[in-house]
Design an enzyme around this catalytic site. Structure first.
Site, PDB file in Angstrom:
ATOM      1  CB  SER D 269      -0.873  -0.036   1.261  1.00  0.00           C
ATOM      2  OG  SER D 269      -1.423   1.239   1.499  1.00  0.00           O
ATOM      3  CE  LYS D 275      -3.446  -2.980   5.215  1.00  0.00           C
ATOM      4  NZ  LYS D 275      -4.818  -2.673   4.767  1.00  0.00           N
ATOM      5  CG  ASN D 277      -3.514  -5.002   1.971  1.00  0.00           C
ATOM      6  OD1 ASN D 277      -3.778  -5.024   3.157  1.00  0.00           O
ATOM      7  ND2 ASN D 277      -3.566  -3.894   1.251  1.00  0.00           N
ATOM      8  NE  ARG D 308     -34.762 -26.358 -28.312  1.00  0.00           N
ATOM      9  CZ  ARG D 308     -35.043 -25.982 -29.571  1.00  0.00           C
ATOM     10  NH1 ARG D 308     -35.556 -26.870 -30.416  1.00  0.00           N
ATOM     11  NH2 ARG D 308     -34.827 -24.775 -29.962  1.00  0.00           N
TER      12      ARG D 308
END
Lengths: 440, 440, 440, 440
Positions: D269, D275, D277, D308
């Protein structure tokens, strides 16, 4: 959305464009431009920087394929878009791109903008459906046909009443869709707008103003009621259309034949030249089923973790696209089917007489009740019904020939006339039309 | 609804009673009594007959088992109920029972009455959830904790902000439920009210008045938008509750430990005495999933044929019961969990410090930007983050030791204080609380 | 499962009993008795203790209401059952109750035992459906009727072929259900069977043997493929039955009239004495929809956390009950509908002639192709079709009157005979019957 | 399937190609070529015509946009494809194109061919997931970690056991997918293959041979069990993958930290540099949810009318595409996540000790039972647990200091060692690995 092969088959251009990759990129850029503008108004970003950003927000300058490829690494397409936009802006202003926002702010707001854009053609197609229903309701307010329950003929109705029922449901579905609030999203990484200091809530309000979206009281990164409500409204609209499509397929059955879709070459079969397939109704039903499946994902994705979710949110994007697109597809197909609908009052009348008046047994009972009381009337009429069924003689003959049925043969004829047993059908047609006219 | 074994486990008594067999029978009888009263007011039925009918509408006089058994033959429980009621009434008045109505009129109206009754406790439990959220939001408006995105710590928030997000979503869900219109149903066998002659529409209005339900413009036997909308609102309410339940299960994880459900013996494990299972949250999630499954059936059942449907309608009854019951069950379980919630600010603080200040890297960048410009600030902070990660030294130490970071160590301490980087958290709490107070 | 009111309406007794509270309690007790027996065989529990436990496993000694009430505190009904059983056993043996097991071991194994028990009547009803289809396929192998595509008459088929298609699908659904493995569950609190020391895996095998369930390679507390597969197989069975129910509702339409459900008073309408509602088909469809909704929950609940789940698992119990019960309900209702079905070959023949031979246009083209080539034949036949449609004259007349159609009028009659254009219909009937006979 | 923007984000190229428009066109043409070849072998079509048709079956000669546009009129893309192919073939052979087949024969068979093609990469990705799980199970067979139930630490397990549970579920999911029969479709307009005269059933068999698909006993135009079964198997596979993805997101939580997805820049990030992720897990979960939503449509579309269907069938096409694509997307994303997974045994060990040995209370009870009997042992251990919880002193200290706990401090240390209380964990790992090796 979809492949070209299936997309063009099911969806009108206006709907496909409204939810296209291009529409998403435009919506994401609209968010970035509006955010910079809002922050400039709040004094957080120089006016010139906001203008530079607005100018760079040009979808033609972005390579969607590159966004898509990089999006896989980031887990969403907004991160690469912000990166690319920042490069486009360059210079001092670049530092003001996406100020205070997080990827989900971009994506959620873009989703609402895409939804608003798609709701344009969806509403227009729904309006077309409603208009067609209104015409049918009005024109056929006195056209008698068999009312059918559990697919059995039950009592006479008018085709106008049937169309009025469709109309009212479509008007309701349209109203529900229009009532769904579309809100801007802005919370920053964890919903505090921390990097905007004390100005966060104010920027949120200005951003909503810039984009013409609702201002939410708090960021809704993991409060997905809004998205679910939109999905539900699309699903209910689709289900409403599907009901009409289903009725049409039943009415155009070879053995019923009370209507036919337009014979302009559509639905023709090269090997079976006598067939006129209800292609519009079939597309309506197929689209409605797809819209519902997508909407269900949205209802199913609400339990999103903490401040931003791990998976459920990411599953929403295409589901929203699909729910919008196929609700639009259903409305477009049904409008076409209804506008070209050939109604056959003669066949309706013939079918109404198929049971030789049995359909009006209840009317006979009612007429007879005055003289005999309800219980006795009921007993006598049921006996006549039974005799008619067993003897294969017409119900009318059984009534006329039964001295216990104290009605003259003229009275019997009048009672067996479907027109005389339509109750409030016309009143209901008027009520539905009045509400429709109020709503438009 | 359900077995005793599971019913009592998941559902509070008030909800179970509201959707019970007894409640259905009472609601069906309320329809019949109100219909006779309306018809008496319209001059179609003698006042004494209406009174006799009202008196006979006593659920204690009906044998539900017999209704159920005969219901299988008729395909619905209303037909045998009408038969039994007619017998109870007896005499002249018997002929006026159920005048002009069809079984679906009884069932649909009864469903709306059952829904209205169940929405009482559901709303009360939702109010309890909202109240508990409001208290948490207010009390913990300044309690810092880690905000988490994709289950990773992202930025500081307050527990109050988290609770405010829950609160706003619950208030919205409650509002959505209250907005669903509950309408009376009356159309007779095919929606014309034929046997009421010209008085059908008037009786419809009087009946709505008698029962305090909305008067629909046309009968809605196969226009199921109302039922689908109710189902959707229940599903969205359930999903809203499930999100809170999910958050709670995550907060009470052994390794997170920022909250615990009340330790009053619930959730204890005899073999694992150290455990305190989040039973309330678990029941919330389980109930929410069940409510959603039932609601999906309602959304899926809209394409009902012609004037009354062959199968899709009959599938609705228990789905509506289930959606109501489990939405109520989810709300009841969550209220209990929230009211007894033990919040642990100390542990929140400890977790917030788990990354040694890395969580506030964005704040450092912001502080540094004034002096160095955003780009350079960002570059330098990222370098410090990387060094901290690689060396296992605290982020603060890396910042202090870096001459390029032109902040004093006091400034650094201030920037690394989570309290100083909460942006609009408190403002958002206030907004959510204000809306909540307006709504109650 | 359900209220009495709706439960008795939709479900046969055998199915309701198989998934009742009593059945669950019996199944949980069967687990406890078998576990003690297995552990006795493994030398972990004294034989006398195992016998004492087996003897105490008497459902009549437990108060289900108490289990339910306490279950709410524990989050499942197994914990109070174990407590109650331990008290019942008393003395030394009490210490050996539930040795090494966890609540989920009891519940999952009980669920599999309940499923096995319910699959008995479900399979029997499916067999009844298949038998009825087989009889129809065989008896009506040469009964011509209109084949319908998109609800339009397309080409002749036989009713036997239609029934053979139903039959094959039911046989497949039955086979799929029988193929779902039902496994024992035993893992202890976290799936290691730690408190059984080194004997865990062995006890697992012995327990499987005791109960006649499959031995899984590893505990499957959060590997829910087995449950989802069972749900899917029940949903597919239900969908298969629903298709037949749908076809029946279409065949019995007043305007089609090619079949009728048995007129033994069921489906009669007091106000509409001429109606014969297809109650069995309607119940089939309603039950199938409910079974599917429950099964979807099972498919949706697979992402269960770590070693035992917080909510998704608890939602499974009633969903499994519902999926089993309503699949059984659908099969029971359809068997009844098919066994009492009145087939009307005369009406089939009349409907087949409704288009005046147009249905056989393809056959004429084929016959003409030998002489004229396919393209020219097609062109000429389409012209005749068009003329017939426009002039309202019979297709046969147009063919006979067209010199370009180089077929004698005898040849034309032969080609327009539906019996002569049934292709492999009978061969397909034979294949379906052969497979059915192999399967039974 | 999908837009480029989202398609490339969620789906690997191999999967997207396998379900692309191009793949559908190729599959439809493969059907036409094989049909001509089969009919040539059956003597119905001249060998040269079949060869001419085979040669014309070149996807490069068809304009997909034109097919799509015309498909809207016909209600399916097969009709315009047949028309275009017939033109391409030209001459005498043109009359033999698509002999005896109907559009649904083309579409259904093409769907099965597309499914077969997509199952290639799906199976390969699943194999990759299984291989990664097997390595983790083997390498970490003795790596202790906390087992977690209801997200609470319960008892020690090994990471190998957790991975073995994943492995076994994936192997099962893979087996289920491989077991789904993919059958050819050929029935002609109404399932009789009428225009092939007596040769229909034989051509069906030859066509199955040509395409390497299963030969169905009867045409399955409206018997959709096969399609539903494929959808269910894809949904179960997706759910199996989602469970692993969910576990990963929980393990990589900041506060748990027992694993991390590969740090190769993915999931970083820019604003939150600390971070990492879990992008792979998140994509897995999102894809699994989409696959399930599409599969549900397939389960929901089984009640197809007569020979059908009018709408339900047409809704299947994209649902099948989506179920295949997103099941593949989930497998691809999870394989990547698992192959790059960083496992942190040290952190697992630390978390295991977070409760100061309370996690092993059950083990102490077991050890103590020999001397004191189960009941007394349980009572004493619970008391120690309670004292530890209240005093905040370590559980070990409470045990050592309690004279009633008749274990030496060495014995206590041994009992509190997680390694000594792993029961059958390793045996279960071996069983899962053995089954995996058997399956490959």
């Amino acid at each position: 959305m979809t492949s070209e092969l299936f997309g063009q088959l099911f969806l009108p251009d206006s709907v496909r464009e409204a939810v296209s990759d291009r529409a998403w990129v435009e919506a994401m850029l609209a968010f970035e431009a509006a955010l910079a503008a809002a922050e400039a108004r709040a004094g957080l970003v120089p006016r010139e920087a906001a203008e530079a950003i607005a100018q760079a927000c040009d979808p033609d300058r972005l390579d969607p394929a590159a966004l898509a490829r990089e999006g896989r690494r980031a887990g969403n397409p907004a991160a690469p878009l912000v990166r690319a936009l920042t490069e486009q802006v360059g210079g001092e202003a670049a530092g003001h791109v996406h100020r205070g926002a997080t990827s989900q702010d971009v994506m959620d707001t873009a989703a609402m903008l895409v939804a608003r854009r798609a709701l344009g053609p969806i509403a227009a197609y729904l309006d077309g459906v409603a208009a067609a229903c209104a015409i049918l309701a009005d024109e056929h307010r006195a056209t008698p046909m068999a009312g059918r329950t559990l697919l059995q003929q039950a009592l006479p109705i008018t085709f106008g009443l049937k169309a009025a029922g469709w109309l009212n449901a479509v008007v309701e579905a349209r109203r529900r869709l229009a009532a769904v609030p579309l809100a801007v999203q802005l919370g920053g990484a964890a919903g505090t707008l921390a990097s905007l200091g004390a100005d966060g809530a104010r920027v949120l309000g200005l951003l909503a103003e810039e984009l013409g979206l609702e201002e939410p009281p708090v960021p809704w990164h993991t409060a997905r009621g809004r998205v679910a409500e939109l999905g539900a409204a699309l699903s209910i609209a689709a289900g409403t259309l599907e009901k009409v499509g289903r009725d049409l397929t039943l009415l155009v059955q070879t053995e019923v034949g009370e209507a036919a879709e337009a014979g302009d070459g559509r639905g023709g079969s090269s090997t079976l030249p006598h067939k006129r397939n209800p292609v519009g109704s079939v597309l309506t039903i197929a689209c409605a089923r797809r819209a519902r499946a997508e909407a269900l994902l949205l209802l199913d994705a609400m339990a999103q973790e903490h401040e931003r979710a791990a998976g459920a949110w990411q599953a929403e994007w295409e589901a929203l696209v699909g729910a919008l697109a196929y609700a639009g597809g259903a409305a477009a197909a049904l409008r076409e089917a209804l506008e070209g609908l050939e109604v056959r009052p003669q066949r309706m009348r013939e079918n109404l007489e198929a049971t030789g008046g049995l359909l009006l047994a209840e009317a006979v009972t009612t007429a007879l009740s005055e003289a005999l009381g309800r219980a006795e009337a009921h007993r006598r009429v049921q006996a006549a019904v039974r005799r008619a069924a067993e003897s294969d003689r017409p119900f009318r003959a059984e009534l006329v020939g039964d001295p216990g049925i104290t009605l003259s043969s003229e009275q019997i004829d009048r009672v067996l006339d479907p027109q005389s047993y339509l109750g409030s059908a016309e009143a209901f047609v008027d009520r539905a039309l009045a509400l429709y006219r109020d709503a438009t």
